[in-house]
Design an enzyme around this catalytic site. Structure first.
Site, short mmCIF file in Angstrom:
data_model
loop_
_atom_site.label_atom_id
_atom_site.label_comp_id
_atom_site.label_asym_id
_atom_site.label_seq_id
_atom_site.Cartn_x
_atom_site.Cartn_y
_atom_site.Cartn_z
CG HIS A 178 -1.15 -1.80 1.07
ND1 HIS A 178 -3.04 -1.65 0.97
CD2 HIS A 178 -1.30 -2.05 2.28
CE1 HIS A 178 -3.35 -3.31 1.30
NE2 HIS A 178 -2.43 -3.70 1.72
CB SER A 299 14.09 22.36 -14.31
OG SER A 299 13.19 23.46 -14.58
CE LYS A 305 12.51 19.21 -10.32
NZ LYS A 305 11.21 19.31 -11.15
CD GLU A 312 9.59 12.16 -14.82
OE1 GLU A 312 8.43 13.15 -15.54
OE2 GLU A 312 9.52 12.73 -13.93
CD GLN A 344 -2.19 -1.25 -46.62
OE1 GLN A 344 -2.45 -2.08 -47.41
NE2 GLN A 344 -2.63 0.27 -47.06
#
Ligand code: ARG
Length: 509
Positions: A178, A299, A305, A312, A344
């Site tokens: 979880h 970034s 960053k 991703e 096709q």
């Protein structure tokens, strides 16, 4: 929208080329009027099925060799046609061969060029054959090569995970359920979970390969052909293990493509799950992993960053891979036997899926190999949040306390600790005794290492079990690599230009 210009220079050049041979279309005889330009543009598949041109030429060569051997065409005619086809092959290799919409598809395009090179004998190539068995035979040959590349890429990803697992085989980390910390595990155990997934994926690809490895030629348009062909000879020449058992199924079966698309979907799904973990683990909240600069991106606005774009994008590409599987399932589901033009639509789905997966499999292994794992962060997280509570309950249950009661006792202890802001390690002897008399003589493990070592069952996270599993996975992978090498060699031999290659061009008639 305007229709394509029928008088554009390349069209004129091409149709003149075809006109020389007296045939505008392979199926033109029955038609009094030329095709509308809009029909031609809509109908043509040459822009994408040209990718199978080597498979198409090679299939034609095997077919005409067989026609010659069975004296369906003369040996001299077969030799002329084969030599001409190799000249087309060489033009492909040199990048000299151009097609236009008027060529319709790769099959008619190759035949058009053959006719320009050798003249009327080119018209004998299509004896005892239809584009319906030809197209699917080309796709089968192409897909065999593609599946081998997919297996190689998936095996390399498994090899990367196995190497990283081996290099970190005493690192501990939290295992999750979880997305909550659950029980400590070895990092290598976690990585080997993905190796197990990719091992199943390789199995699926090998199964797909087996179902692809069946020659369709000889099915004709749908009912078989009227010539004394030798299907076994053609299959052998093309390296197929078998040939189709039913001509109607042969020209309308796209199951093997769907098998490959499903196998790819599962690889994409597994890579997507791994990507999700890498994205989480590289976040400041986790800081379990740092990707190498060479496999990270920045970034344009935020100078600090460092993003896991590879993970991703790999996760994102799963959408189009699933889409192609669903698209083709839907194309095929309502089609009556046998060939329908709808088929096709199979090729772009197949090509894009294979391209997408090979691109992911190219970049993913080096990203994994160069990632750095933060041992201390993972170890601290491994025992935080009462991850050892199950071990405490297990200890009571081993002394004949029913497990449900043990669970209750330890659950209460966890709640008391949370209320007081302490952990198991802070409890005094008296507090352990007050929790349960058995804790007077024996304490549950208080380290991740002890907890992990206790899970000493086959498939469990104890270090010796993980080492055994890792060696077994490496052995399985070695078997895959050996299987792959033999198939790649055989396939490359089929797809190789014999003789002196391009130099033959000058000697050819
Ligand atoms: N371009 C066609 C395809 O991709 C080749 C087969 C055409 N056969 C036919 N009967 N029209 O499937």
């Amino acid at each position: 929208m305007t229709a394509p210009d029928r008088q554009s220079p390349d069209r004129v050049a091409t149709s003149e080329g075809i006109k020389e041979t007296g045939l505008a279309k392979a199926w033109g005889g029955r038609f009094a009027a030329n095709p509308d330009a809009r029909l031609e543009a809509f109908n043509a598949s040459i822009s994408f099925d040209v990718r199978m041109i080597r498979e198409d030429i090679r299939g034609s060569i095997a077919h005409v060799r067989m026609l010659g051997a069975r004296e369906i065409v003369s040996a001299a005619e077969a030799a002329t046609i084969e030599a001409g086809l190799w000249r087309v092959w060489d033009e492909v290799e040199r990048g000299d061969l151009q097609f236009t919409i008027a060529d319709e598809d790769v099959h008619t395009g190759v035949e058009r060029r053959l006719r320009e090179l050798i003249g009327r004998d080119a018209g004998r190539l299509h004896t005892g054959r239809s584009r319906n068995d030809q197209v699917i035979n080309d796709v089968r040959l192409w897909t065999k090569g593609a599946i081998l590349s997919l297996i190689a890429g998936t095996a390399e990803l498994s090899a990367a995970l196995l190497d990283v697992a081996a290099a970190h085989d005493d690192h501990v980390m939290p295992g999750y359920t979880h997305t909550q910390r659950a029980q400590p595990v070895l990092l290598s155990h976690h990585l080997l979970a993905y190796v197990a997934m990719f091992d199943r994926d390789i199995d699926r690809l090998r199964e797909a390969y087996g179902r692809t490895d069946v020659m369709a030629l000889g099915a004709g348009a749908l009912a078989g052909v009227t010539y004394p062909i030798d299907r076994a000879m053609t299959a052998r020449d093309l390296g197929f293990s078998d040939y189709s058992v039913n001509s109607m199924d042969a020209v309308s079966d796209r199951d093997f493509i769907l098998d490959a698309l499903y196998a790819c979907s599962m690889i994409a799904l597994h890579i997507s799950r791994l990507s999700e973990e890498i994205i989480l683990w590289t976040s400041a909240e986790f800081r379990f992993v740092e990707l190498a600069d060479a496999f990270s991106t920045g970034s344009s606005i935020m100078p600090q960053k460092k993003n896991a774009d590879v993970a991703e994008l790999a996760r994102g590409k799963t959408g189009r891979v699933f889409g192609h599987l669903f698209g083709l399932l839907t194309v095929v589901k309502g089609l009556p036997l046998t060939f329908n033009k709808d088929f096709q639509e199979d090729k772009e789905a197949l090509f894009d899926t294979v391209d997408t997966m090979l691109a992911v499999l190219e970049v993913y292994p080096p990203m994994i190999r160069t990632a750095r794992f933060n041992r201390d962060r993972m170890a601290a997280a491994a025992i935080a949040d009462f991850s050892l509570a199950t071990d405490a309950a297990d200890l009571l249950a081993k002394h004949h306390v029913p497990f449900r009661e043990a669970h209750e006792v330890v659950g209460k202890l966890v709640r008391q600790c949370i209320d007081r802001g302490i952990t198991f390690a802070d409890l005094t002897d008296e507090e352990w005794l007050a929790t349960h008399p058995l804790f007077a003589t024996e304490r549950p493990p208080l380290t991740a290492e002890a907890s992990i070592a206790a899970r000493d069952v086959p498939g469990g996270t104890a270090p010796n079990q993980v080492r055994t599993a890792r060696l077994a996975a490496a052995a399985t992978l070695a078997e895959t690599v050996a299987w792959l090498a033999s198939r790649e060699t055989a396939h490359a031999a089929v797809m190789r230009r014999p003789g002196n290659g391009l130099r033959d061009e000058k000697e050819a008639p």
